[in-house]
Motif scaffolding. Sequence first.
Motif, mmCIF file in Angstrom:
data_model
loop_
_atom_site.group_PDB
_atom_site.id
_atom_site.type_symbol
_atom_site.label_atom_id
_atom_site.label_comp_id
_atom_site.label_asym_id
_atom_site.label_seq_id
_atom_site.Cartn_x
_atom_site.Cartn_y
_atom_site.Cartn_z
ATOM 1 N N VAL A 130 85.336 -20.171 46.313
ATOM 2 C CA VAL A 130 85.693 -18.818 45.881
ATOM 3 C C VAL A 130 84.691 -17.823 46.454
ATOM 4 C CG1 VAL A 130 85.963 -17.315 43.862
ATOM 5 C CG2 VAL A 130 86.780 -19.678 43.778
ATOM 6 N N PRO A 131 85.135 -16.734 47.091
ATOM 7 C CA PRO A 131 84.205 -15.789 47.737
ATOM 8 C C PRO A 131 83.534 -14.818 46.772
ATOM 9 C CG PRO A 131 86.453 -15.069 48.079
ATOM 10 C CD PRO A 131 86.548 -16.393 47.378
ATOM 11 N N LEU A 132 83.862 -14.869 45.492
ATOM 12 C CA LEU A 132 83.266 -13.976 44.493
ATOM 13 C C LEU A 132 82.170 -14.694 43.726
ATOM 14 C CD1 LEU A 132 86.595 -12.488 43.105
ATOM 15 C CD2 LEU A 132 84.978 -11.328 44.634
ATOM 16 N N PRO A 133 81.134 -13.983 43.267
ATOM 17 C CA PRO A 133 80.059 -14.623 42.491
ATOM 18 C C PRO A 133 80.608 -15.268 41.224
ATOM 19 C CG PRO A 133 79.416 -12.411 43.174
ATOM 20 C CD PRO A 133 80.874 -12.544 43.487
ATOM 21 N N SER A 134 80.278 -16.540 41.024
ATOM 22 C CA SER A 134 80.824 -17.283 39.895
ATOM 23 C C SER A 134 79.786 -18.260 39.389
ATOM 24 C CB SER A 134 82.100 -18.043 40.329
ATOM 25 O OG SER A 134 82.831 -18.490 39.216
ATOM 26 N N VAL A 135 79.718 -18.404 38.043
ATOM 27 C CA VAL A 135 78.718 -19.258 37.403
ATOM 28 C C VAL A 135 79.385 -20.026 36.265
ATOM 29 C CG1 VAL A 135 77.992 -17.322 35.931
ATOM 30 C CG2 VAL A 135 76.495 -19.298 36.183
ATOM 31 N N LEU A 136 78.964 -21.263 36.079
ATOM 32 C CA LEU A 136 79.450 -22.102 34.990
ATOM 33 C C LEU A 136 78.255 -22.461 34.118
ATOM 34 C CD1 LEU A 136 81.891 -23.795 33.814
ATOM 35 C CD2 LEU A 136 80.998 -25.707 35.173
ATOM 36 N N PHE A 137 78.337 -22.156 32.814
ATOM 37 C CA PHE A 137 77.234 -22.481 31.917
ATOM 38 C C PHE A 137 77.761 -23.041 30.607
ATOM 39 C CE2 PHE A 137 77.931 -17.819 31.877
ATOM 40 C CZ PHE A 137 78.379 -17.628 30.578
ATOM 41 N N ASP A 138 76.844 -23.688 29.842
ATOM 42 C CA ASP A 138 77.243 -24.288 28.577
ATOM 43 C C ASP A 138 76.986 -23.327 27.426
ATOM 44 O OD1 ASP A 138 74.516 -24.436 27.936
ATOM 45 O OD2 ASP A 138 74.332 -26.533 28.532
ATOM 46 N N ARG A 139 77.103 -23.820 26.191
ATOM 47 C CA ARG A 139 77.010 -22.938 25.034
ATOM 48 C C ARG A 139 75.610 -22.360 24.851
ATOM 49 N NH1 ARG A 139 76.915 -27.979 21.215
ATOM 50 N NH2 ARG A 139 74.761 -27.913 20.429
ATOM 51 N N ARG A 140 74.615 -22.930 25.516
ATOM 52 C CA ARG A 140 73.248 -22.413 25.464
ATOM 53 C C ARG A 140 72.953 -21.483 26.634
ATOM 54 N NH1 ARG A 140 70.472 -28.363 24.775
ATOM 55 N NH2 ARG A 140 70.611 -28.573 22.502
ATOM 56 N N TRP A 141 73.937 -21.226 27.466
ATOM 57 C CA TRP A 141 73.805 -20.460 28.694
ATOM 58 C C TRP A 141 73.002 -21.218 29.751
ATOM 59 C CZ3 TRP A 141 74.250 -17.998 24.026
ATOM 60 C CH2 TRP A 141 75.227 -17.013 23.933
ATOM 61 N N ASP A 142 72.754 -22.515 29.549
ATOM 62 C CA ASP A 142 72.152 -23.332 30.605
ATOM 63 C C ASP A 142 73.177 -23.480 31.724
ATOM 64 O OD1 ASP A 142 69.636 -23.786 29.508
ATOM 65 O OD2 ASP A 142 70.314 -25.509 28.346
ATOM 66 N N VAL A 143 72.754 -23.165 32.932
ATOM 67 C CA VAL A 143 73.682 -23.117 34.062
ATOM 68 C C VAL A 143 73.959 -24.519 34.587
ATOM 69 C CG1 VAL A 143 73.997 -22.293 36.426
ATOM 70 C CG2 VAL A 143 73.006 -20.779 34.693
ATOM 71 N N THR A 144 75.241 -24.825 34.743
ATOM 72 C CA THR A 144 75.682 -26.095 35.312
ATOM 73 C C THR A 144 75.912 -25.982 36.810
ATOM 74 O OG1 THR A 144 76.711 -26.733 33.205
ATOM 75 C CG2 THR A 144 77.456 -27.881 35.196
ATOM 76 N N HIS A 145 76.473 -24.836 37.242
ATOM 77 C CA HIS A 145 76.739 -24.661 38.675
ATOM 78 C C HIS A 145 76.892 -23.182 38.991
ATOM 79 C CE1 HIS A 145 77.969 -25.916 42.681
ATOM 80 N NE2 HIS A 145 78.962 -25.045 42.618
ATOM 81 N N VAL A 146 76.386 -22.787 40.153
ATOM 82 C CA VAL A 146 76.641 -21.453 40.702
ATOM 83 C C VAL A 146 77.153 -21.636 42.130
ATOM 84 C CG1 VAL A 146 74.865 -20.346 39.291
ATOM 85 C CG2 VAL A 146 74.267 -21.176 41.563
ATOM 86 N N ASN A 147 78.009 -20.716 42.563
ATOM 87 C CA ASN A 147 78.538 -20.837 43.914
ATOM 88 C C ASN A 147 77.694 -20.012 44.894
ATOM 89 O OD1 ASN A 147 79.340 -18.208 43.420
ATOM 90 N ND2 ASN A 147 81.499 -18.549 43.846
ATOM 91 N N PRO A 148 77.907 -20.156 46.201
ATOM 92 C CA PRO A 148 77.089 -19.432 47.185
ATOM 93 C C PRO A 148 77.110 -17.911 47.004
ATOM 94 C CG PRO A 148 78.276 -21.212 48.262
ATOM 95 C CD PRO A 148 78.811 -21.137 46.856
ATOM 96 N N ALA A 149 78.251 -17.348 46.590
ATOM 97 C CA ALA A 149 78.327 -15.894 46.402
ATOM 98 C C ALA A 149 77.420 -15.440 45.261
ATOM 99 C CB ALA A 149 79.771 -15.477 46.139
ATOM 100 N N PHE A 150 77.316 -16.250 44.222
ATOM 101 C CA PHE A 150 76.413 -15.946 43.109
ATOM 102 C C PHE A 150 74.965 -16.011 43.580
ATOM 103 C CE2 PHE A 150 73.922 -16.879 39.335
ATOM 104 C CZ PHE A 150 74.506 -16.103 38.342
ATOM 105 N N GLN A 151 74.637 -17.030 44.357
ATOM 106 C CA GLN A 151 73.284 -17.151 44.891
ATOM 107 C C GLN A 151 72.929 -15.955 45.766
ATOM 108 O OE1 GLN A 151 73.804 -21.003 46.746
ATOM 109 N NE2 GLN A 151 72.664 -22.034 45.114
ATOM 110 N N ALA A 152 73.885 -15.481 46.558
ATOM 111 C CA ALA A 152 73.630 -14.335 47.428
ATOM 112 C C ALA A 152 73.383 -13.067 46.618
ATOM 113 C CB ALA A 152 74.813 -14.134 48.378
#
Length: 311
Positions: A130-152
Amino acid sequence: MAEVAARLDISTRTYDAWECTPSEDWTEERLYALVKALEMTDQQGGWLFRLAVDREPPRPLNGTPARAVSPMGPARPSGPAFPSGQMFQRAPLPPPVRPPEPLAASERLIPQDPGTQAYLRDYATMMDAVPLPSVLFDRRWDVTHVNPAFQALFRGMGDHPTAMPDQNFLRFVLFHPDAGSVLGDRETSWCLPLLAQLESALERYEDDGVLQAIRGEIADDPIMDAAYRCGLPHWMRVAGAAAVHHDGAVRPLYHPDPQWGHADCRIVDETPATLQDRGYTRMTLVLRERRGTPTPKVRRGKPHLRAVSSG
């Protein structure tokens, strides 16, 4: 709390009673006393007045003339209301019960069943497309995965031991000193909605040590704690129950890519049921050029995904 009560020359019991008073019922003298006790700047004190009682201070806070209010309503200060550090020297505190250190893998909410683990791996692959910034986190906001657009988007953030954007998104928004360089209108548009979500999470998971540790860090900052205890209830009454949910909200940000620069983003919650049932949230930032600015010439590929399966 005891230190603030002492600065106000009142008992902790009286200060407790203050906190139980709805913020809109706070007198001006009480707010002025709180500004003085916390050694707030004029900007921070004005922000507290607007947040608590939705009006400008009627007289100078620290010896400087009060600002005139625009007919369109009070303007929000341009600088940070939450300080990047402490505003005054405080007595040494005992070590916290849970030091705010990054969680070991064994402490994270990692699913154990192979099927969910495989789903997460495939879902991460889809997010990366996905070319848009995107993040996946759990109920504690601990991040499971971010995509390259989010990193940028957050590539310019300085190092921080516990509040990196790809580590814990809530800690990043609240505590990282560089967060405001990307998150526009940080206090009102980002901090307050997340504080509302934290309060909701604490009600649901009151025994979660990680969430309690974050609440403890807020309590250690007198100005942020005042915003949480006094300003947040008023803000939630004004914003309504929808304030707890971020889906659909439009918030400002500053993208390091000059083709975007000062832009808006719509927050889209596109969490499939498979992950939602396990406490995960996927948040995507749909970048939008601001009105009156040239349309950025961004290379857009073919859509990789038209819908996310909910099964």
